[in-house]
Design a protein around this motif. Structure first.
Motif, PDB file in Angstrom:
ATOM      1  N   HIS A 220       0.805  -1.225   0.000  1.00 39.37           N
ATOM      2  CA  HIS A 220       0.000   0.000   0.000  1.00 39.37           C
ATOM      3  C   HIS A 220       0.837   1.273   0.000  1.00 39.37           C
ATOM      4  N   LEU A 221       2.152   1.153   0.179  1.00 39.03           N
ATOM      5  CA  LEU A 221       3.004   2.339   0.224  1.00 39.03           C
ATOM      6  C   LEU A 221       3.389   2.804  -1.185  1.00 39.03           C
ATOM      7  N   TYR A 222       3.935   4.034  -1.236  1.00 37.90           N
ATOM      8  CA  TYR A 222       4.473   4.608  -2.467  1.00 37.90           C
ATOM      9  C   TYR A 222       3.403   4.715  -3.558  1.00 37.90           C
ATOM     10  N   ASP A 223       3.611   4.091  -4.737  1.00 33.30           N
ATOM     11  CA  ASP A 223       2.725   4.349  -5.881  1.00 33.30           C
ATOM     12  C   ASP A 223       1.599   3.336  -6.051  1.00 33.30           C
ATOM     13  N   PHE A 224       1.417   2.423  -5.104  1.00 32.57           N
ATOM     14  CA  PHE A 224       0.394   1.399  -5.325  1.00 32.57           C
ATOM     15  C   PHE A 224      -0.998   2.012  -5.449  1.00 32.57           C
ATOM     16  N   ASP A 225      -1.306   2.979  -4.623  1.00 29.20           N
ATOM     17  CA  ASP A 225      -2.636   3.605  -4.691  1.00 29.20           C
ATOM     18  C   ASP A 225      -2.835   4.280  -6.047  1.00 29.20           C
TER      19      ASP A 225
END
Length: 411
Positions: A220-225
Motif C-alpha cells: 500500500h506504500l508509495y505508488d500502489f494507490d
C-alpha cells in the motif's frame, strides 16, 4: 426541484453504473411493455455476469525482478503461504502459470516466464505467450527497464492492450541510498527514480510511459494507490468492480471502495427476491427469498475479508495474532448465516420497511420505481443494506486493528 433531481441522478449513477446506458433503456422499455416478469431475466443475467466474469492479469518481465512477490502481494499472500507463487532469484517459471485469488477465483494473476532467458529469447517470447487472453499487463523490472521490456511493451501496444511499468523493491533501494547519504529526502529521491525510469523508456521509444514505484514488503506504500486508481479508470465497469473487490484490505479507503461496489448489487438482489418465488420468513408476513439473502451476505463478507481464511492472511501480513483481529469483529453477520438469523433481522426491519419506501426510490430511482411497490423488494433491500453497513464497519475495525492507523479514513 433542481437539488432533488441532481441527487437522484447522482444516486442513479452510483447504483446502476454496472449497467450501460443501452441496458438501462432496455430495462425501462421492457418494464413498460411486459412488466416485472419481462425485466427480471435482464437483472438475473447481470448478476450472473458479475459472478462469472474473469479478470486475467499478466505479470511479466525478466527473471529475478520480483514478479512472484508482486503476484503474492496482490493476493494478500506471503511466500510461505499455501498457493503462493514461488519466490526465487532464478527463473522458475517455464510456462504461463495461473494463480487464482484465494477468495475470488475468477480473478487470476498469470506469472509469465521471464523474457530474455535462454529458453525464452525475446522474439520467441512474443509469439508464444498468447497475449490476447490477458486484460492488461504489469511489466516488472529492477533495477532498470531493459531493451527486452521495451520490446515487450511495443508488442503489447500493437495488440491494443494496456500495460504498466512497475519497479518493485523501492523500499530496499531507498534504504541503500539512505545509508550512503547524510542528507536524504524520500519524496525527492522517489521523484528522481521515477523521472529516470520515464526518461529511459521515452528514449527507448515508449511514448508517455506509466511507471509505478512499489514496495516489496508493504504494497500500500508509495505508488500502489496511484497504480490502482489508473487500473480502475482503464478497466471496463464490470472488470473494474471485480478488480476492486479482489484488492487486499490494506487501507480504510479500499474497504470503502468495496462497499460502494457491493452496494450496486443490493438493489439487483432485492429485485430478484421480489419476483423469484419469494419464500416467506417464518413469523413475518412480508416475504423474501432466504437463499438470495444468505448468499448475498456471505458474498459481502468474503469480499470484505471477514471470512476466517482472509482474517488469518491479513493477521499474518500485519504480524498480529489472528485472535486480535477476530476480537474486533462483532454482530450476527460474521457467524453462520441461518434462516433463524434472517428471521430475527426481519422482525427488526418490518417496522421501518414501509417508511423505507422513499429511501429506496432515492437510492435506485430507475429500478426502484419498477420494483418499489413490492414488499419483498423493500424487505430484502433493507436487510441487505443493513448487513452491508454492519460488515463494512467490521472490516474498518479489522484494518485499524491490523495496521493501527486511521490513514485514508474516509469517515
Amino acid at each position: 426541484m433542481g437539488g432533488a433531481s441532481s441527487r437522484d441522478q447522482s444516486a442513479e449513477a452510483s447504483n446502476t453504473s454496472l449497467f450501460s446506458e443501452d441496458e438501462l433503456k432496455n430495462l425501462k422499455s421492457n418494464f413498460e411493455s411486459g412488466g416485472v416478469e419481462k425485466v427480471t431475466p435482464l437483472i438475473q443475467k447481470k448478476v450472473n455476469d458479475l459472478d462469472n466474469i474473469e479478470l486475467n492479469i499478466a505479470v511479466t518481465g525478466e527473471a529475478g525482478t520480483g514478479k512472484s512477490s508482486f503476484i503474492n502481494a496482490m493476493r494478500g499472500l506471503q511466500s510461505e503461504d499455501k498457493g503462493a507463487a514461488k519466490v526465487d532469484n532464478k527463473e522458475t517459471t517455464v510456462e504461463p502459470t495461473e494463480y487464482k485469488h484465494p477468495s475470488l477465483p475468477n480473478v487470476i494473476l498469470w506469472d509469465l516466464p521471464g523474457i530474455g532467458t535462454v529458453k525464452f529469447p525475446a522474439n520467441k517470447y512474443l509469439k508464444e505467450m498468447k497475449f490476447k487472453k490477458y486484460d492488461f499487463f504489469i511489466i516488472i523490472s529492477h533495477p532498470r527497464f531493459t531493451e527486452n521490456d521495451v520490446k515487450l511493451a511495443q508488442e503489447i501496444k500493437r495488440l491494443g492492450k494496456k500495460f504498466y511499468f512497475v519497479r518493485p523493491k523501492i523500499d530496499t533501494d531507498l534504504d541503500a541510498v539512505k545509508r550512503e547519504r547524510r542528507e536524504f529526502k524520500e519524496e525527492e529521491e522517489l521523484e528522481n527514480i521515477r523521472s529516470y525510469c520515464i526518461t529511459s523508456l521515452q528514449e527507448a521509444g515508449i511514448s508517455s510511459p506509466q511507471v509505478f514505484l512499489i514496495s516489496k514488503f508493504d504494497l500500500h506504500l508509495y505508488d500502489f494507490d496511484r497504480l490502482s486508481k489508473v487500473l480502475e479508470d482503464d478497466l471496463p465497469s464490470l472488470k473494474r468492480s471485480v478488480y476492486i473487490l479482489a484488492l487486499p484490505n490494506l487501507t480504510l479507503e479500499i474497504v470503502e471502495k468495496k462497499k460502494k461496489e457491493l452496494k450496486k448489487r443490493v438493489w439487483m438482489l432485492a429485485s430478484l427476491s421480489g419476483v423469484l418465488g419469494a419464500v416467506p420468513v417464518p413469523g413475518v408476513s412480508l416475504g423474501c427469498d432466504i437463499g438470495i439473502l444468505i448468499g448475498g451476505i456471505v458474498h459481502f463478507r468474503k469480499c470484505l475479508g471477514l471470512d476466517d481464511a482472509s482474517l488469518r492472511r491479513l493477521a499474518k501480513k500485519a504480524g498480529k495474532p489472528v485472535e486480535e483481529l477476530k476480537a474486533v469483529v462483532k454482530g450476527p453477520m460474521v457467524g453462520e448465516i441461518t434462516p433463524d438469523i434472517i428471521n430475527r433481522l426481519a422482525w427488526g426491519a418490518t417496522a421501518v420497511v414501509v417508511s423505507g419506501f422513499e429511501l429506496v426510490l432515492d437510492h435506485v430511482p430507475v429500478v426502484g420505481s419498477i420494483f418499489g411497490a413490492g414488499s419483498s423488494f423493500l424487505m430484502t433491500y433493507k436487510l441487505l443494506s443493513g448487513a452491508l453497513d454492519d460488515l463494512t464497519e467490521n472490516a474498518r475495525r479489522v484494518v485499524k486493528a491490523a495496521f493501527g492507523t486511521d490513514e485514508n479514513d474516509p469517515k
